[in-house]
Design an enzyme around this catalytic site. Structure first.
Site, mmCIF file in Angstrom:
data_model
loop_
_atom_site.group_PDB
_atom_site.id
_atom_site.type_symbol
_atom_site.label_atom_id
_atom_site.label_comp_id
_atom_site.label_asym_id
_atom_site.label_seq_id
_atom_site.Cartn_x
_atom_site.Cartn_y
_atom_site.Cartn_z
ATOM 1 N N HIS A 155 0.799 -1.391 0.037
ATOM 2 C CA HIS A 155 0.020 0.198 0.124
ATOM 3 C C HIS A 155 0.694 1.185 -0.023
ATOM 4 C CE1 HIS A 155 -3.350 -2.512 0.985
ATOM 5 N NE2 HIS A 155 -2.633 -3.272 1.937
ATOM 6 N N SER A 276 14.783 21.092 -16.465
ATOM 7 C CA SER A 276 13.564 21.899 -16.546
ATOM 8 C C SER A 276 13.983 23.378 -17.305
ATOM 9 C CB SER A 276 13.063 22.453 -15.212
ATOM 10 O OG SER A 276 12.157 23.577 -15.322
ATOM 11 N N LYS A 282 16.434 21.256 -11.497
ATOM 12 C CA LYS A 282 15.612 20.045 -11.751
ATOM 13 C C LYS A 282 16.224 18.945 -12.556
ATOM 14 C CE LYS A 282 11.781 19.207 -10.879
ATOM 15 N NZ LYS A 282 10.582 19.574 -11.831
ATOM 16 N N GLU A 289 9.245 8.017 -16.969
ATOM 17 C CA GLU A 289 7.954 8.546 -16.924
ATOM 18 C C GLU A 289 7.317 8.319 -18.294
ATOM 19 O OE1 GLU A 289 8.467 12.403 -13.869
ATOM 20 O OE2 GLU A 289 8.573 12.874 -15.952
#
Length: 482
Positions: A155, A276, A282, A289
């Site tokens: 979980h 970024s 970043k 992804e």
């Protein structure tokens, strides 16, 4: 005039040409189409349907067409609809009307089915090999982290400590199932449909077994209707690809989570991350992804193919032209994902101290305290309650179980003794699970050895089957085998 236009009194509407043509995407099959045609014409010569001189001229013409395509001297035309008609038209331009004899004893229906089988078995082998490389990269990382402890989760809540190598071996296991599914499906891909004609076979005395032998097929479709209408082998590939992408997506999800500042368990190599446009600090795990995101398009290709087939009467229908783009897209999506993930996993830096710190600042050893109480003859359900009370006590006082004094422990059960500290030590907790499939170091070593042996079996399978998919080597189009 279309090569099939004898029955028609007017040319097709330009919009019809544009809407029904498949050359924009099926041109990917040009090599397979030439190889299949070379085998077909060699068979026509063997069977006496064409003279040997005709066969030699056609083979020579196909070779010239092949060379022109390779040199990018060919412009495929929508007016000729698909790759099959384009190549036949190019052949006729090379050798004259004799090129029209190439199509003797076959239909575009069995021709396109052959091309798809040839294409998919070649790409299936590539994907199998790429999956093996990723599996090996995970195995090597697991081998390097036989003592690196991290939280295991359920979980997405910390559950029990495990070895990082153990966690990675779960993905090795998933990929092995993917490999075995792909390998098993190869035998349903490697079946010859050519010779089925449009749906009922042909009146010419062809030798399908000869073609199957030339093209290294293991079997031949026994029913011609089935041969031209079957796309099960594509559906099966898309299904297996969807499962493989599921596993890659789950791995990528964890890479994204682990590389976040909140977890900080791993650092992905700069070569596999992006920055970024506005925030200079970043470092984004874009590859992971995108693999996660592209999983949806592979699922969509599977559902699209199933939907195309679900209401089709036998045999061939134009709907089946929709079988190619989804298959091509899935092959390319899988290829890209696997090719990128392997070096990304290999170069991944593991923050072992951060992982260990995480399991010393949680209650993931709570189950072991319950198991400890069971060894003191306390029923597990009662032990569960006692430990739950102890955890609540710690939470209220901002402590962890190993922070409790022996006196505090004994407030929950007088049976607790000093050996509780050893029982709750993180390394003890991990290595106590020394059962088949467990996270103990000894068990993970055995898992690694087991999958290293599986890797040898996978490599042997590839070695046995690879000669069947080398398209250029299948047929020597300089001189037919007759």
């Amino acid at each position: 005039m279309k090569l099939w236009g004898g029955r028609f009194t007017k040319p097709t509407n330009q919009l019809v040409d544009e809407y029904t043509a498949s050359i924009s995407f099926d041109q990917k099959l040009w090599r397979q189409d030439i190889v299949g045609s070379s085998a077909h014409v060699a068979m026509l010569g063997k069977c006496g349907i064409l003279s040997m001189d005709e066969v030699r001229q056609i083979i020579a013409g196909l070779k010239k067409v092949k060379e022109k395509i390779e040199r990018k001297q060919v412009q495929f035309e929508i007016a000729h609809e698909d790759i099959h008609m384009n190549i036949e038209k190019l052949l006729i331009e090379e050798i004259g009307p004799l090129g029209g004899k190439l199509h003797t004893g076959r239909s575009r229906n069995d021709q396109v089915a052959l091309d798809m089988h040839l294409y998919l078995r070649e790409k299936l082998m590539e994907i199998i090999e790429l999956t093996m490389y990723l599996q090996q990269a995970l195995l090597e990382q697991a081998q390097n982290h036989l003592e690196t402890v991290m939280p295991g989760y359920t979980h997405l809540q910390r559950a029990q400590p495990v070895l990082f190598g153990y966690h990675l071996m779960a993905y090795v296991s998933m990929l092995q199932r993917d490999l075995e599914r792909m390998q098993d499906s190869f035998k349903r891909v490697n079946i010859l449909p050519l010779g089925a004609g449009a749906l009922a076979g042909t009146t010419f005395p062809i030798d399908r077994q000869f073609v199957a032998s030339m093209l290294q097929f293991d079997g031949i479709y026994q029913n011609s209707m089935d041969a031209v209408s079957d796309r099960d082998f594509i559906v099966e590939f898309l299904s297996h690809a969807s499962l493989l992408m599921t596993h890659l997506s789950r791995l990528c999800e964890e890479l994204v989570i682990w590389s976040s500042q909140e977890f900080s368990f791993i650092e992905l190599d700069d070569a596999f991350c992006t920055g970024s446009s506005i925030m200079p600090q970043k470092k984004n795990p874009d590859v992971a992804e995108l693999v996660r995101g592209k999983t949806g398009r592979v699922y969509g290709n599977l559902i699209g193919m199933l939907t195309v087939l679900k209401g089709l009467p036998l045999a061939y229908n134009k709907d089946m032209q929709e079988d190619k783009e989804g298959m091509f897209d899935t092959v390319e999506t899988l290829h890209g994902a696997l090719a990128l993930l392997t070096p990304m996993i290999s170069t991944m830096q593991v923050k072992t101290e951060q992982m260990r710190k995480a399991v010393t600042q949680d209650f993931s050893n709570a189950t072991d305290l319950a198991d400890y109480l069971v060894t003191k003859q306390i029923p597990f359900r009662k032990a569960h309650e006692i430990v739950g009370n102890a955890v609540l006590y710690c939470i209220e006082r901002h402590k962890y179980l190993l922070d409790l004094s022996l006196e505090e422990f004994r407030e929950f059960s007088p049976l607790i003794d000093r050996d509780v500290y050893q029982a709750l030590d993180i390394d003890t907790v991990v290595n106590a699970r020394n059962v088949l499939g467990g996270t103990a170091k000894q068990q993970v070593e055995q898992q690694i050895q087991f999958y290293q042996e599986k890797g040898k079996e996978n490599r042997a399978w590839v070695a046995t089957h690879s000669q069947k998919v080398m398209v250029e080597a299948l047929v020597d189009i300089k001189s037919p085998v007759v």
